[in-house]
Design an enzyme around this catalytic site. Structure first.
Site, PDB file in Angstrom:
ATOM      1  NE  ARG A   7      40.170  53.237  24.853  1.00 52.37           N
ATOM      2  CZ  ARG A   7      40.020  54.379  24.185  1.00 52.37           C
ATOM      3  NH1 ARG A   7      40.584  55.488  24.619  1.00 52.37           N
ATOM      4  NH2 ARG A   7      39.305  54.410  23.073  1.00 52.37           N
ATOM      5  CG  ASP A   8      33.736  49.090  28.967  1.00 48.54           C
ATOM      6  OD1 ASP A   8      33.699  49.540  30.130  1.00 48.54           O
ATOM      7  OD2 ASP A   8      32.718  48.836  28.312  1.00 48.54           O
ATOM      8  CB  VAL A   9      38.622  45.364  31.997  1.00 46.44           C
ATOM      9  CG1 VAL A   9      38.579  44.126  32.884  1.00 46.44           C
ATOM     10  CG2 VAL A   9      39.598  45.175  30.846  1.00 46.44           C
ATOM     11  CB  THR A  50      32.030  50.870  33.040  1.00 49.92           C
ATOM     12  OG1 THR A  50      31.579  50.386  31.762  1.00 49.92           O
ATOM     13  CG2 THR A  50      30.885  50.801  34.032  1.00 49.92           C
TER      14      THR A  50
END
Length: 198
Positions: A7-9, A50
């Site tokens: 969920r935040d690659v 992000t």
């Protein structure tokens, strides 16, 4: 294989393990979720991550699953090969509109040295409809991935290093980080246009 949705690659969470082979590893699992046996069918609904790497389903406050990480991987690959982010526009509303409609452009000169297979993989990862995006296993089985992508990535970055494009990349990241919409500033309508906060 680990049943994890990161969920935040993003670029900042990709660490170089071996500079000779361009082997990398993913860091910062603070927003990740572990799913159960129905990995591909389970869904999440928190708007986290992000914004430059968020998939359309997150921005639309829809239920989502592991395919959001595949979208982010597509953004990463685009960045690796061009030193730029997809969905460029002069303002945040324009960027969001392009993102939500999957309008991926590869017309700059830096794309001239990038193979058709690499471009096709990016387009497949940046499909708006989740069912059209490959799974991680499918992406790993892509012909470009199975060939010799490090050479192409290295060649693309060497070309970028010879231009002014890469030198200004950090500035663009900072600019976009400050300019991109936050959940507290706006909410998204179904059309992807900005509406009044609530």
């Amino acid at each position: 294989s680990k049943s994890i949705v990161h969920r935040d690659v993003k670029l900042e969470n990709v660490l170089l393990r071996d500079k000779d082979t361009l082997s990398v590893k993913l860091a910062d699992f603070g927003l990740s979720k572990t799913t159960g046996p129905n990995f591909e069918r389970e869904a999440l609904n928190s708007q986290v991550g992000t914004y430059m790497y968020m998939a359309p389903e997150i921005l639309k406050n829809k239920m989502y699953g592991p395919k959001v990480d595949m979208w982010a991987a597509g953004v990463l690959l685009y960045v690796f090969l061009s030193a730029n982010f997809p969905f460029q526009s002069s303002d945040d509303v324009g960027r969001l509109r392009k993102l939500l409609h999957g309008q991926v452009e590869m017309t700059d000169a830096c794309w001239d040295n990038v193979s058709v297979r690499a471009k096709d993989l990016i387009r497949s990862l940046l499909q708006v409809e989740t069912e059209d995006r490959p799974t991680a296993d499918q992406a790993l089985g892509n012909q470009w991935v199975l060939s010799n992508p490090p050479e192409e990535v290295e060649g693309a970055w060497m070309a970028l290093l010879m231009s002014s494009r890469l030198r200004s990349f950090d500035g663009r990241v900072r600019e976009l980080n400050g300019d991109w919409l936050s959940p507290s500033q706006t909410r998204l309508s179904r059309s992807g246009c900005r509406t009044s906060p609530r």
